[in-house]
Design a protein around this motif. Structure first.
Motif, short mmCIF file in Angstrom:
data_model
loop_
_atom_site.label_atom_id
_atom_site.label_comp_id
_atom_site.label_asym_id
_atom_site.label_seq_id
_atom_site.Cartn_x
_atom_site.Cartn_y
_atom_site.Cartn_z
N LEU A 1 25.23 84.05 11.64
CA LEU A 1 24.79 84.99 12.66
C LEU A 1 24.30 86.29 12.02
CD1 LEU A 1 24.43 85.12 15.69
CD2 LEU A 1 26.77 85.94 15.88
N ALA A 2 25.00 86.74 10.97
CA ALA A 2 24.60 87.97 10.28
C ALA A 2 23.25 87.79 9.59
CB ALA A 2 25.66 88.37 9.25
N GLU A 3 23.02 86.63 8.99
CA GLU A 3 21.73 86.37 8.34
C GLU A 3 20.61 86.27 9.37
OE1 GLU A 3 23.70 83.95 4.58
OE2 GLU A 3 23.04 82.84 6.36
N LEU A 4 20.90 85.59 10.45
CA LEU A 4 19.93 85.47 11.54
C LEU A 4 19.56 86.85 12.07
CD1 LEU A 4 18.71 82.96 13.17
CD2 LEU A 4 20.27 83.71 14.95
N ASP A 5 20.57 87.70 12.17
CA ASP A 5 20.41 89.07 12.64
C ASP A 5 19.39 89.83 11.78
OD1 ASP A 5 21.32 91.15 14.43
OD2 ASP A 5 22.50 91.98 12.79
N LEU A 6 19.43 89.63 10.48
CA LEU A 6 18.54 90.35 9.56
C LEU A 6 17.16 89.71 9.44
CD1 LEU A 6 21.10 91.11 6.73
CD2 LEU A 6 20.05 92.76 8.27
N VAL A 7 17.07 88.40 9.59
CA VAL A 7 15.84 87.68 9.29
C VAL A 7 15.03 87.29 10.53
CG1 VAL A 7 14.91 85.62 8.17
CG2 VAL A 7 16.81 86.84 7.11
N VAL A 8 15.71 86.92 11.61
CA VAL A 8 14.99 86.38 12.77
C VAL A 8 15.03 87.32 13.97
CG1 VAL A 8 14.77 84.43 14.37
CG2 VAL A 8 15.40 84.02 11.99
N LEU A 9 16.22 87.63 14.47
CA LEU A 9 16.35 88.53 15.61
C LEU A 9 17.77 89.08 15.68
CD1 LEU A 9 16.46 86.62 19.02
CD2 LEU A 9 16.97 85.54 16.87
N PRO A 10 17.90 90.32 16.16
CA PRO A 10 19.23 90.93 16.27
C PRO A 10 20.12 90.17 17.26
CG PRO A 10 17.50 92.59 16.49
CD PRO A 10 16.84 91.25 16.53
N ARG A 11 21.43 90.25 17.04
CA ARG A 11 22.40 89.56 17.90
C ARG A 11 22.27 89.94 19.36
NH1 ARG A 11 27.70 89.48 14.00
NH2 ARG A 11 26.43 90.00 12.22
N LYS A 12 22.09 91.22 19.62
CA LYS A 12 21.97 91.67 21.00
C LYS A 12 20.74 91.04 21.66
CE LYS A 12 22.12 95.78 23.86
NZ LYS A 12 22.20 97.22 23.92
N THR A 13 19.67 90.96 20.91
CA THR A 13 18.45 90.33 21.42
C THR A 13 18.68 88.83 21.62
OG1 THR A 13 17.12 91.98 20.26
CG2 THR A 13 15.98 89.98 21.00
N LEU A 14 19.40 88.21 20.71
CA LEU A 14 19.71 86.78 20.86
C LEU A 14 20.50 86.55 22.14
CD1 LEU A 14 19.78 83.84 19.94
CD2 LEU A 14 21.76 84.43 18.48
N SER A 15 21.45 87.42 22.41
CA SER A 15 22.23 87.31 23.64
C SER A 15 21.31 87.38 24.86
CB SER A 15 23.27 88.42 23.69
OG SER A 15 23.99 88.37 24.89
N HIS A 16 20.37 88.29 24.84
CA HIS A 16 19.40 88.43 25.93
C HIS A 16 18.50 87.18 26.03
CE1 HIS A 16 16.56 90.26 28.68
NE2 HIS A 16 15.58 90.04 27.82
N ARG A 17 18.05 86.69 24.88
CA ARG A 17 17.16 85.52 24.87
C ARG A 17 17.90 84.27 25.34
NH1 ARG A 17 12.39 87.57 25.42
NH2 ARG A 17 11.75 85.40 25.48
N ARG A 18 19.21 84.20 25.13
CA ARG A 18 19.99 83.06 25.63
C ARG A 18 19.90 82.98 27.15
NH1 ARG A 18 24.68 84.12 21.37
NH2 ARG A 18 24.25 82.41 19.94
N LYS A 19 19.90 84.13 27.80
CA LYS A 19 19.79 84.16 29.26
C LYS A 19 18.41 83.70 29.72
CE LYS A 19 23.04 87.96 29.48
NZ LYS A 19 23.15 89.41 29.50
N ILE A 20 17.39 84.02 28.95
CA ILE A 20 16.02 83.65 29.28
C ILE A 20 15.75 82.18 28.91
CG2 ILE A 20 13.58 84.11 28.72
CD1 ILE A 20 14.49 87.08 28.31
N GLY A 21 16.32 81.76 27.78
CA GLY A 21 16.18 80.36 27.36
C GLY A 21 15.18 80.11 26.26
N THR A 22 14.29 81.07 26.02
CA THR A 22 13.29 80.90 24.96
C THR A 22 13.19 82.16 24.11
OG1 THR A 22 11.49 81.67 26.36
CG2 THR A 22 11.85 79.28 26.27
N LEU A 23 12.65 81.97 22.92
CA LEU A 23 12.35 83.09 22.03
C LEU A 23 10.94 83.57 22.32
CD1 LEU A 23 13.60 81.51 18.67
CD2 LEU A 23 14.87 83.02 20.21
N THR A 24 10.62 84.76 21.85
CA THR A 24 9.23 85.22 21.92
C THR A 24 8.44 84.51 20.83
OG1 THR A 24 9.53 87.02 20.33
CG2 THR A 24 9.98 87.53 22.67
N ALA A 25 7.13 84.65 20.86
CA ALA A 25 6.28 84.05 19.83
C ALA A 25 6.63 84.61 18.45
CB ALA A 25 4.81 84.28 20.15
N ASP A 26 6.84 85.93 18.36
CA ASP A 26 7.19 86.53 17.06
C ASP A 26 8.54 86.04 16.55
OD1 ASP A 26 4.85 87.99 16.88
OD2 ASP A 26 5.73 89.83 17.68
#
Length: 142
Positions: free
Chosen positions: A50-75
């Motif tokens: 999760l810490a690596e994902l936080d630095l490389v792909v998306l922050p944890r808080k954003t991941l939590s938000h994206r979980r509610k939406i169900g998809t990631l952004t294009a970036d």
């Protein structure tokens, strides 16, 4: 297809919910936004923490938000696939998930004593890591 192993790292068709038969299909899927299940698969298989994902792909808080939406952004999807592509290349180069994981997390002289995994936050960093993996796989002194 060249990205088969990278697709497996993000969970393949079962996580993506669609069939990827060509590079064009993958581009369309990334542009549309990959399902959060792809991130979950990377975490569940230990390819990234999760810490690596936080630095490389998306922050944890954003991941939590994206979980509610169900998809990631294009970036975010693009960054996830970039990391998956490099992880796949490392696994192919070193012959195992474990050896690749060790190499990706160890500072490397050939990369200015940077940790390869933490260079994946930029396309230029990923290119340098991929170039080094190519040199290693072809037996060229790194």
């Amino acid at each position: 297809m060249a990205h088969t192993h990278a697709l497996d790292i993000v969970g393949g068709e079962s996580a993506l919910g669609i069939s990827i038969r060509s590079g064009r299909d993958l581009i369309a899927a990334v542009r549309h936004g990959l399902p959060v299940k792809a991130v979950e698969h990377v975490l569940d298989t230990g390819r990234m923490t999760l810490a690596e994902l936080d630095l490389v792909v998306l922050p944890r808080k954003t991941l939590s938000h994206r979980r509610k939406i169900g998809t990631l952004t294009a970036d975010q999807s693009d960054r996830l696939m970039r990391a998956a592509r490099v992880i796949a290349a490392a696994e192919d180069t070193f012959g195992s998930k474990e050896k690749a994981a060790t190499w990706l997390r160890r500072p490397t002289t050939a990369l200015g004593d940077e940790t390869p995994l933490f260079l994946l936050d930029t396309s230029e960093g990923a290119l340098q890591v991929e170039t080094l993996l190519g040199r290693i796989s072809h037996g060229i002194a790194a």
